[in-house]
Design a protein around this motif. Structure first.
Motif, PDB file in Angstrom:
ATOM      1  N   THR A  68       1.619  -1.217   2.350  1.00 55.09           N
ATOM      2  CA  THR A  68       3.102  -0.773   2.555  1.00 55.09           C
ATOM      3  C   THR A  68       3.844  -0.916   1.314  1.00 55.09           C
ATOM      4  O   THR A  68       4.500  -0.302   0.698  1.00 55.09           O
ATOM      5  CB  THR A  68       3.718  -1.118   3.784  1.00 55.09           C
ATOM      6  OG1 THR A  68       2.815  -0.698   4.896  1.00 55.09           O
ATOM      7  CG2 THR A  68       4.967  -0.708   3.844  1.00 55.09           C
ATOM      8  N   LYS A 113       6.328   4.093  -5.573  1.00 56.62           N
ATOM      9  CA  LYS A 113       7.705   4.932  -5.512  1.00 56.62           C
ATOM     10  C   LYS A 113       8.820   4.439  -6.404  1.00 56.62           C
ATOM     11  O   LYS A 113       9.468   5.091  -6.937  1.00 56.62           O
ATOM     12  CB  LYS A 113       8.144   5.217  -4.009  1.00 56.62           C
ATOM     13  CG  LYS A 113       7.213   6.082  -3.082  1.00 56.62           C
ATOM     14  CD  LYS A 113       7.832   5.967  -1.841  1.00 56.62           C
ATOM     15  CE  LYS A 113       6.569   6.844  -0.798  1.00 56.62           C
ATOM     16  NZ  LYS A 113       7.313   6.850   0.673  1.00 56.62           N
ATOM     17  N   LYS A 170       2.866   0.951  -1.927  1.00 52.34           N
ATOM     18  CA  LYS A 170       3.279   2.343  -1.697  1.00 52.34           C
ATOM     19  C   LYS A 170       4.674   2.424  -2.202  1.00 52.34           C
ATOM     20  O   LYS A 170       5.208   3.027  -2.961  1.00 52.34           O
ATOM     21  CB  LYS A 170       3.136   2.884  -0.243  1.00 52.34           C
ATOM     22  CG  LYS A 170       1.837   3.137   0.102  1.00 52.34           C
ATOM     23  CD  LYS A 170       1.743   3.637   1.562  1.00 52.34           C
ATOM     24  CE  LYS A 170       0.298   3.964   2.092  1.00 52.34           C
ATOM     25  NZ  LYS A 170       0.146   4.486   3.394  1.00 52.34           N
ATOM     26  N   ARG A 171       5.536   1.178  -1.591  1.00 50.87           N
ATOM     27  CA  ARG A 171       6.883   1.196  -1.922  1.00 50.87           C
ATOM     28  C   ARG A 171       7.039   0.943  -3.418  1.00 50.87           C
ATOM     29  O   ARG A 171       7.860   1.421  -4.161  1.00 50.87           O
ATOM     30  CB  ARG A 171       7.448   0.059  -1.115  1.00 50.87           C
ATOM     31  CG  ARG A 171       7.725   0.476   0.316  1.00 50.87           C
ATOM     32  CD  ARG A 171       8.163  -0.830   0.973  1.00 50.87           C
ATOM     33  NE  ARG A 171       8.403  -0.604   2.248  1.00 50.87           N
ATOM     34  CZ  ARG A 171       8.905  -1.668   3.090  1.00 50.87           C
ATOM     35  NH1 ARG A 171       9.046  -3.006   2.882  1.00 50.87           N
ATOM     36  NH2 ARG A 171       8.854  -1.420   4.444  1.00 50.87           N
TER      37      ARG A 171
END
Length: 237
Positions: free
Chosen positions: A112, A119, A115-116
């Motif tokens: 997670t 982005k 992924k953050r």
């Protein structure tokens, strides 16, 4: 068209490679064994010999650095290969330390966070392009932010390296086990075929075969060769 001359070539090999001869290897092995017997060492390869002849000095590996660090071409290496901390490299940490993880009862999810970070990296890149178009002088701070995100991203991926090494080793050992089992099964199948062929040959009555008259003009040896070729083909199939 003339070929351009080579301006630089590969450096020559160090001359000490000439000292690695069977005679020198045998000499230093005898010296190690002799000193190991004198000092009571069980492993002669770990014995160090002082004042070796010049032609044998390169055959003895150098000692490990006392502080566990050494430099090669300007880069520092350590005997214990540990992942350096972000704080030691002067980089702002964007995720919790290993000592602070899972303390609030929540599982530390690396996927997670990655992924953050991806982005956030894209968003900061878009902001950087906007700043370069409107106010280039203010882009330095945004470049620093992108650098910190990239280094944190790379650092978090490197934390997976021990897990990757274990999984790779497990995969290699599983492949070797599967290959060994397949070879064992193939040997067992060949053994079963051979036993069936031998049982079939054992059921033949030699007396009955010997008592039968051989028809005139029949090539007995040819029939035997055909039977043997069929037997070999059955055992190898």
């Amino acid at each position: 068209m003339e070929e351009e001359p080579v301006s630089s070539t590969w450096p020559l090999l160090p001359l000490f490679w000439q000292n690695f001869t069977p005679e020198n290897t045998a000499r230093i092995a005898d010296l190690r064994k002799e000193k190991a017997d004198q000092e009571g060492h069980s492993d002669p390869s770990k014995v160090r010999i002082e004042n070796l002849p010049r032609e044998l000095r390169c055959l003895q590996p150098p000692q490990e650095p006392e502080d566990g660090e050494w430099r090669v071409f300007g880069n520092k290496y350590t005997l214990v290969d540990e992942l350096p901390k972000l704080e030691d490299m002067g980089i702002q940490r964007l995720f919790p330390n290993p000592e602070e993880r899972d303390q609030d009862g929540k599982h530390f999810d690396r996927a997670t966070i990655l992924k953050r970070s991806a982005k956030s990296l894209l968003l900061n890149f878009l902001e950087l392009t906007g700043l370069l178009a409107t106010n280039p002088e203010a882009a330095e701070e945004k470049i620093t932010d992108i650098r910190d995100i990239l280094i944190n991203f790379h650092h978090l991926i490197n934390e997976y390296r021990p897990h990757q090494a274990r999984e790779s080793l497990i995969s290699m050992m599983q492949a070797q086990l599967d290959r060994t089992r397949a070879e064992t099964n193939a040997i067992r199948d060949a053994k079963d075929k051979a036993e069936r062929i031998l049982e079939g040959l054992g059921s033949l009555k030699i007396e009955d075969v010997a008592s039968e008259a051989v028809p005139e003009g029949k090539d007995v040896w040819r029939d035997d060769r055909e039977a043997w070729d069929a037997l070999v083909g059955e055992s190898t199939s």
